[in-house]
Design an enzyme around this catalytic site. Structure first.
Site, PDB file in Angstrom:
ATOM      1  N   ALA A  63       0.834  -1.209   0.000  1.00 31.47           N
ATOM      2  CA  ALA A  63       0.000   0.000   0.000  1.00 31.47           C
ATOM      3  C   ALA A  63       0.865   1.253   0.000  1.00 31.47           C
ATOM      4  O   ALA A  63       2.042   1.209   0.357  1.00 31.47           O
ATOM      5  CB  ALA A  63      -0.895  -0.010   1.238  1.00 31.47           C
ATOM      6  N   GLY A 104       0.549  -5.066   1.306  1.00 29.67           N
ATOM      7  CA  GLY A 104      -0.560  -5.253   0.378  1.00 29.67           C
ATOM      8  C   GLY A 104      -0.208  -6.172  -0.789  1.00 29.67           C
ATOM      9  O   GLY A 104      -1.079  -6.873  -1.318  1.00 29.67           O
ATOM     10  N   GLU A 107      -0.595  -9.605   0.414  1.00 31.00           N
ATOM     11  CA  GLU A 107      -2.030  -9.881   0.586  1.00 31.00           C
ATOM     12  C   GLU A 107      -2.703 -10.132  -0.759  1.00 31.00           C
ATOM     13  O   GLU A 107      -3.560 -11.005  -0.891  1.00 31.00           O
ATOM     14  CB  GLU A 107      -2.699  -8.711   1.318  1.00 31.00           C
ATOM     15  CG  GLU A 107      -2.195  -8.584   2.747  1.00 31.00           C
ATOM     16  CD  GLU A 107      -2.777  -7.388   3.473  1.00 31.00           C
ATOM     17  OE1 GLU A 107      -2.423  -6.251   3.109  1.00 31.00           O
ATOM     18  OE2 GLU A 107      -3.592  -7.581   4.389  1.00 31.00           O
ATOM     19  N   GLU A 127       3.439  -4.722   8.284  1.00 37.24           N
ATOM     20  CA  GLU A 127       2.538  -3.682   8.804  1.00 37.24           C
ATOM     21  C   GLU A 127       2.762  -3.392  10.282  1.00 37.24           C
ATOM     22  O   GLU A 127       2.703  -2.258  10.728  1.00 37.24           O
ATOM     23  CB  GLU A 127       1.074  -4.101   8.589  1.00 37.24           C
ATOM     24  CG  GLU A 127       0.561  -3.927   7.168  1.00 37.24           C
ATOM     25  CD  GLU A 127       0.924  -5.067   6.234  1.00 37.24           C
ATOM     26  OE1 GLU A 127       1.760  -5.923   6.608  1.00 37.24           O
ATOM     27  OE2 GLU A 127       0.388  -5.102   5.122  1.00 37.24           O
TER      28      GLU A 127
END
Ligand SMILES: NC(=O)c1ccc[n+]([C@@H]2O[C@H](COP(=O)([O-])OP(=O)(O)OC[C@H]3O[C@@H](n4cnc5c(N)ncnc54)[C@H](O)[C@@H]3O)[C@@H](O)[C@H]2O)c1
Length: 705
Positions: A63, A104, A107, A127
């Site tokens: 992200a 991200g 993920e 994270e």
């Protein structure tokens, strides 16, 4: 179609290549482009499967963190929505990873139906290091793919694993070696999955590994206990465990909702703001005034360390740990042998804790070459001097180094307080002289204060900054002043702690307040660790410059005179049992403290925890303001890094200057002013603190003129 993704066709497989330099962050525009490409591929009857790959050095860093502040990370298509689109796709989607695929990106890979990675690719969910939990299904899908225990390790530590380890855990279907082509392998896998008669398997529907975890309900509390010490004070590691637990105990839809809720709560927390600030502070510190990005650096292939004492030995280990051959020299064979023995013991202890293999330890030791021959320093790229803290000795050594070392070699000193300019002045190359102030234990603490002398060149600074990164350190550039930034700020902090015990507190109360605040230990435990004799020597050097109207606390001097040097003598501010580092309050010290107060005519009073925190913390922040004003440090965040990496200031508070900003500078200023009115001493509010407080500004907003 936007240029952020490229679309190619290989037979009946669509290959979508992310191309959003520098790190393919999943910012809003890239998410839109990827969604459009995915939808187009799914709508096209000629396409049987899709591959997502990436251009550039790495697959993706995940992200775009900056969107957390703007809120744009939730704009549709959000990453969770994109991942659901992929997972629900009627055609298989295979991801081809390379370089790094974290956050991200990892993920997203978990939502795909097949995962291919180049050998060595780093895959993980960091994270937690930013004070948040993975927010795009990572905590729900990873345990379904690799099991709860392995998922907890990855999510709670934030440390990435390699593609090879990922294959062993079942995360990666195929690892592609150096001679292979990741996209080709991914296309072949996509084709195989497409020809399979069953629909693409959805990760969220897997339950086999979760069922195993349901058999061991204690697993989560055990894990909380396991990390309790390491993660003390941090919220995010525990929030990560809660989310993985939800993956096991709740249906997917509820688990994912819980993850989202937890993500939003963490993202908006003070802790995460501080940890994100720290992340950017580390990057910011690499930008140094006068050092352009393209400044040439000297590559350090061989190094030398002078002095194999406490610091020299640790610094030599830093080089060896980074795979850089290093010569260590001493003035005497016996001392050199003892120094090498200490290094071996240090490695042996790491091996015994299972943190290093004995082969690796041997390989590292073999990179350290002990030598008494000064002439051997003729072909090293850098020398770090770590002999006794004595100006005459250091000057003599730098003169000799200048004569022996190659003309382009960097000459660095580990001095903790001496004038780097004076040391440089005895050489013919002051532009290549720099301070590299490591913190004890040097092989553990990550801070290196890089001390820029008046003549130090941009090339020397660039070389030293790059070296500190190679050594796994955080290099922070500071200017020359007495004791530089870190210790200069520590001094008023310890000093106030000493006055507080004369006024009514006891060491254990002060240490408890600062420990609870998040520091690894309070000032008295720290003094026992560093050595009360060391502090005494520092005072001998500093106190003559102390104006006569300032207070002086003599209790530490008494301890020194009593031979209570701290942990090394099992007695200092506390007493210690044989072989233990646990401080135990000592009535003898309490008596000394009470009788000192009496002798000074001080009526002891109850001191609140709040006063202790403010009396210790604000003077060090105040000193930080002076350091900024004098141009010794370039920005407040550099001072924050110094405290986080040199003294273990809790990262979730972002460092002392960030902490001051979050408390409000007006309050810090007014409290300092009232301290000054009552106690005088060096407590006068710094002009910069006063100025910013009056203007309602923060240290973070301040830039050097
Ligand atoms: N100890 C700390 O916590 C700490 C932290 C940061 C910086 N420093 C600085 O690092 C330097 C070293 O400190 P230390 O704690 O390692 O001291 P130390 O006494 O443990 O080690 C100094 C070593 O230098 C050797 N030495 C002396 N003269 C020498 C010479 N002419 N040639 C080669 N070797 C010689 C000594 O034999 C000794 O082994 C000092 O400048 C100190 O201020 C210390």
């Amino acid at each position: 179609m936007s240029q952020l993704v490229r679309i190619d066709r290989v037979d009946a497989v669509t290959v979508i290549t992310l191309d959003n330099p520098p790190v393919n962050a999943f910012a809003f525009d890239l998410r839109v482009a990827l969604r459009d490409a995915l939808v187009a591929g799914m709508d096209d009857d000629g396409v049987e499967a899709l591959v997502i790959a990436a251009a550039g050095r790495i697959f993706s860093a995940g992200a775009d963190i900056r969107e957390f502040d703007s809120g744009a990370s939730s704009d549709s298509p959000s990453l969770p929505e994109l991942i659901t689109t992929i997972e629900d796709a009627p055609k298989p989607v295979v991801v081809a990873l390379h370089g790094t695929a974290v956050g991200g990106a990892c993920e997203l890979a978990l939502g795909c139906h097949g995962r291919v990675a180049e050998a060595g690719t780093k895959i993980g969910l960091p994270e937690v290091t930013l004070g948040i939990v993975p927010g795009a299904g990572g905590t729900q899908r990873l345990p379904r793919v690799i099991g709860v225990a392995a998922a907890l390790d990855i999510i709670v530590s934030g440390k990435p694993i390699t593609a090879e380890r990922g294959r062993d855990l079942g995360l990666i279907d195929e690892v592609v070696g150096a001679d292979g082509d990741r996209v080709e392998v991914a296309v072949a896998l996509a084709h195989r999955l497409a020809t399979d008669s069953t629909a693409p398997a959805k990760t969220r529907e897997r339950d086999d590994l979760l069922a195993e975890a349901r058999e061991q309900p204690g697993i989560f509390d055990d894990y909380r206990g396991k990390i309790a010490r390491r993660a003390r004070g941090f919220e995010a590691p525990f929030a990560c465990i809660d989310c993985v637990e939800a993956a096991v105990t709740r249906p997917f839809a509820e688990g994912i909702a819980f993850e989202r809720e937890t993500f939003v709560r963490c993202r908006d927390s003070e802790q995460s703001k501080a940890q994100r600030y720290a992340f950017f502070a580390e990057r910011q510190a690499r930008k140094v005034r006068g050092v352009e990005r393209d400044t040439p650096e000297l590559t350090i292939a061989r190094a030398a360390v002078l002095g194999c004492g406490t610091m020299g030995g640790g610094i030599a280990m830093c080089f060896a740990n980074a795979g850089i051959p290093v010569i260590v020299t001493e003035s005497d064979q016996g001392v050199l042998d003892r120094g090498m023995e200490a290094i071996r013991r240090n490695y042996a202890s790491t091996v015994s804790k299972g943190r290093l293999s004995s082969d690796d330890a041997e390989a590292r030791i073999s990179l350290i070459e002990p030598s008494l021959d000064f002439d051997q320093l003729a072909d090293v790229d850098i020398v770090i001097e770590a002999v006794f803290e004595d100006m005459a000795l250091k000057k003599d050594i730098f003169g000799r180094l200048d004569a022996v070392c190659r003309a382009d070699a960097v000459l660095a000193t580990n001095t903790s307080s001496l004038d780097v300019n004076e040391i440089a002045s005895v050489t013919s190359r002051p532009e290549q002289v720099v301070g590299t102030h490591f913190f004890s234990p040097a092989n553990v603490m990550r801070l290196v204060e890089i001390v820029r002398g008046a003549a130090t060149s941009p090339e020397t600074l660039a070389t030293t900054l790059a070296l500190s990164r190679r050594l796994g350190k955080v290099g922070v550039v500071v200017g020359v002043c007495d004791s530089f930034a870190a210790n200069r700020m520590l001094y008023p902090y310890s000093r106030q702690a000493q006055f507080l015990i004369e006024e009514g507190a006891f060491p254990e109360q002060i240490d408890r307040v600062l420990y609870d605040f998040g520091l690894p230990m309070g000032p008295f435990a720290l003094s026992d660790l560093a050595g009360i004799d060391v502090g005494w020597r520092v005072r001998q050097h500093r106190e003559p410059t102390r104006p006569k109207n300032l207070r002086y606390s003599a209790i530490a001097d008494r301890l020194y005179e009593m031979g209570r040097y701290g942990q090394k003598t099992q007695k200092g501010w506390y007493r210690y049992e044989e072989g233990s580092r646990t401080p135990i309050p000592d009535p003898e010290v309490a008596d000394l403290i009470v009788s000192t107060s009496e002798a000074l005519g001080i009526e002891r009073r109850e001191i609140s925890d709040e006063e202790i925190l403010e009396r210790c913390m604000y003077p060090l922040i105040n000193e930080g303001a002076r350091i900024l004003d004098e141009g010794i440090a370039e920005r407040a965040s550099d001072l924050d890094l110094i405290w986080m990496h040199g003294f273990g200031f809790p990262r979730y508070r972002g460092g002392p200057m960030f902490y001051a900003d979050s408390v409000g500078l007006k309050h810090v200023y007014e409290t300092m002013k009232s301290f000054f009115e009552v106690h005088h001493d060096w407590l006068e509010p710094a002009p910069l603190l006063e100025h910013l407080a009056r203007e309602g500004r923060t240290f973070g907003e301040w830039t050097a003129p």
